[in-house]
Design a protein around this motif. Structure first.
Motif, PDB file in Angstrom:
ATOM      1  N   LEU A 155       1.890  20.010  32.199  1.00  0.00           N
ATOM      2  CA  LEU A 155       3.088  20.388  32.947  1.00  0.00           C
ATOM      3  C   LEU A 155       3.547  21.798  32.574  1.00  0.00           C
ATOM      4  O   LEU A 155       4.079  22.542  33.411  1.00  0.00           O
ATOM      5  N   GLY A 156       3.285  22.187  31.318  1.00  0.00           N
ATOM      6  CA  GLY A 156       3.686  23.515  30.865  1.00  0.00           C
ATOM      7  C   GLY A 156       2.973  24.646  31.579  1.00  0.00           C
ATOM      8  O   GLY A 156       3.464  25.778  31.594  1.00  0.00           O
ATOM      9  N   THR A 157       1.820  24.373  32.175  1.00  0.00           N
ATOM     10  CA  THR A 157       1.122  25.424  32.931  1.00  0.00           C
ATOM     11  C   THR A 157       1.895  25.797  34.197  1.00  0.00           C
ATOM     12  O   THR A 157       1.670  26.880  34.755  1.00  0.00           O
ATOM     13  N   GLN A 158       2.813  24.931  34.635  1.00  0.00           N
ATOM     14  CA  GLN A 158       3.577  25.200  35.855  1.00  0.00           C
ATOM     15  C   GLN A 158       4.863  25.969  35.580  1.00  0.00           C
ATOM     16  O   GLN A 158       5.435  26.570  36.502  1.00  0.00           O
ATOM     17  N   THR A 186       5.791  28.925  37.828  1.00  0.00           N
ATOM     18  CA  THR A 186       4.710  29.892  37.681  1.00  0.00           C
ATOM     19  C   THR A 186       3.897  29.933  38.973  1.00  0.00           C
ATOM     20  O   THR A 186       3.658  28.900  39.600  1.00  0.00           O
ATOM     21  N   ALA A 187       3.508  31.134  39.396  1.00  0.00           N
ATOM     22  CA  ALA A 187       2.716  31.267  40.617  1.00  0.00           C
ATOM     23  C   ALA A 187       1.533  30.307  40.570  1.00  0.00           C
ATOM     24  O   ALA A 187       0.895  30.136  39.532  1.00  0.00           O
ATOM     25  N   ARG A 188       1.244  29.700  41.688  1.00  0.00           N
ATOM     26  CA  ARG A 188       0.241  28.637  41.689  1.00  0.00           C
ATOM     27  C   ARG A 188      -1.128  29.134  41.224  1.00  0.00           C
ATOM     28  O   ARG A 188      -1.838  28.418  40.506  1.00  0.00           O
ATOM     29  N   ALA A 191      -0.986  29.369  37.560  1.00  0.00           N
ATOM     30  CA  ALA A 191      -0.897  28.024  36.979  1.00  0.00           C
ATOM     31  C   ALA A 191      -2.256  27.330  37.015  1.00  0.00           C
ATOM     32  O   ALA A 191      -2.639  26.639  36.056  1.00  0.00           O
ATOM     33  N   ASP A 192      -2.996  27.524  38.099  1.00  0.00           N
ATOM     34  CA  ASP A 192      -4.330  26.908  38.199  1.00  0.00           C
ATOM     35  C   ASP A 192      -5.279  27.493  37.146  1.00  0.00           C
ATOM     36  O   ASP A 192      -6.093  26.772  36.558  1.00  0.00           O
ATOM     37  N   ALA A 196      -7.039  25.408  34.181  1.00  0.00           N
ATOM     38  CA  ALA A 196      -8.491  25.407  33.989  1.00  0.00           C
ATOM     39  C   ALA A 196      -8.851  25.797  32.566  1.00  0.00           C
ATOM     40  O   ALA A 196      -9.749  25.216  31.948  1.00  0.00           O
ATOM     41  N   ALA A 197      -8.131  26.786  32.020  1.00  0.00           N
ATOM     42  CA  ALA A 197      -8.397  27.206  30.641  1.00  0.00           C
ATOM     43  C   ALA A 197      -8.006  26.109  29.653  1.00  0.00           C
ATOM     44  O   ALA A 197      -8.673  25.900  28.637  1.00  0.00           O
TER      45      ALA A 197
END
Length: 212
Positions: A155-158, A186-188, A191-192, A196-197
């Motif tokens: 969720l933190g990636t968003q 965060t821009a999609r 965020a993607d 992935a990382a």
């Protein structure tokens, strides 16, 4: 024949003086040559033996490899590199979205965007009194202790600027509490990439053996 001439000389040698001539034996050159050859051979054997000892103690000029075959090392590294982190996918995470600001509509719009990105949406509304108008940052990600290394990082990636915290809840749901500094998720695309990382290969474990 003189009285000083030894018998058996047959007159071949005549002594005219009063002293016998000194009769020296011829040196045997064969023995001398043999002794020289034997010395050379002995020195050669000693030198060869010395070189053999040097090879034994130095490894014969070849570097010893204590790490084993290179193929074994490469196999271990590749196997470790293929190991991925077992993180849940967004579709496996239920997110409750709460608005702790005075701006209306943030919880609903943010929940809709998270749903478009694959997350499940739970409760949507205003934050509880413990957080209402008390979150100065972009937001807080709140969940159980079991979510620290699973749902919360995903969720933190968003929302990269959000703080991550835990509480004593029993369920697996996580909360996104929107704070005063929140503008957008965060821009999609970014965020993607972060997701992935995050889900990529885990670092290979450090080995105690050196030389691979």
């Amino acid at each position: 024949m003189s009285m000083l001439t030894p018998p058996g000389m047959g007159g071949k040698y005549r002594i005219t003086g009063d002293k016998y001539p000194r009769m020296r034996r011829r040196r045997r050159r064969g023995r001398l040559v043999l002794a020289v050859v034997a010395s050379v051979v002995a020195l050669g054997v000693i030198g060869w033996g010395t070189l053999q000892l040097i090879d034994v103690f130095t490894g014969g000029g070849k570097k010893a490899s204590a790490a084993g075959p290179k193929s074994d090392c490469s196999t271990r590294v590749s196997a470790s590199a293929k190991a991925s982190r077992s993180l849940p996918k967004p579709a496996q995470i239920t997110v409750n979205v709460y608005n702790a600001t005075t701006r209306s509509g943030l919880a609903k719009s943010t929940a809709d965007e998270l749903q478009k990105r694959g997350f499940k949406i739970g409760d949507v509304g205003n934050a509880s009194k413990d957080y209402d108008k008390k979150v100065k940052g972009a937001g807080i990600l709140l969940g159980p202790a079991s979510a620290v290394n699973t749902s919360l990082p995903v969720l933190g990636t968003q929302l990269a600027a959000a703080d991550k915290r835990t509480d004593t809840r029993k369920g697996t749901d996580v909360d996104l509490i929107i704070g005063d500094a929140f503008k957008n998720l965060t821009a999609r695309a970014d965020a993607d990439k972060a997701l992935a990382a995050l889900s990529g290969p885990s670092p290979a474990p450090t080995s105690s053996k050196k030389g691979c």
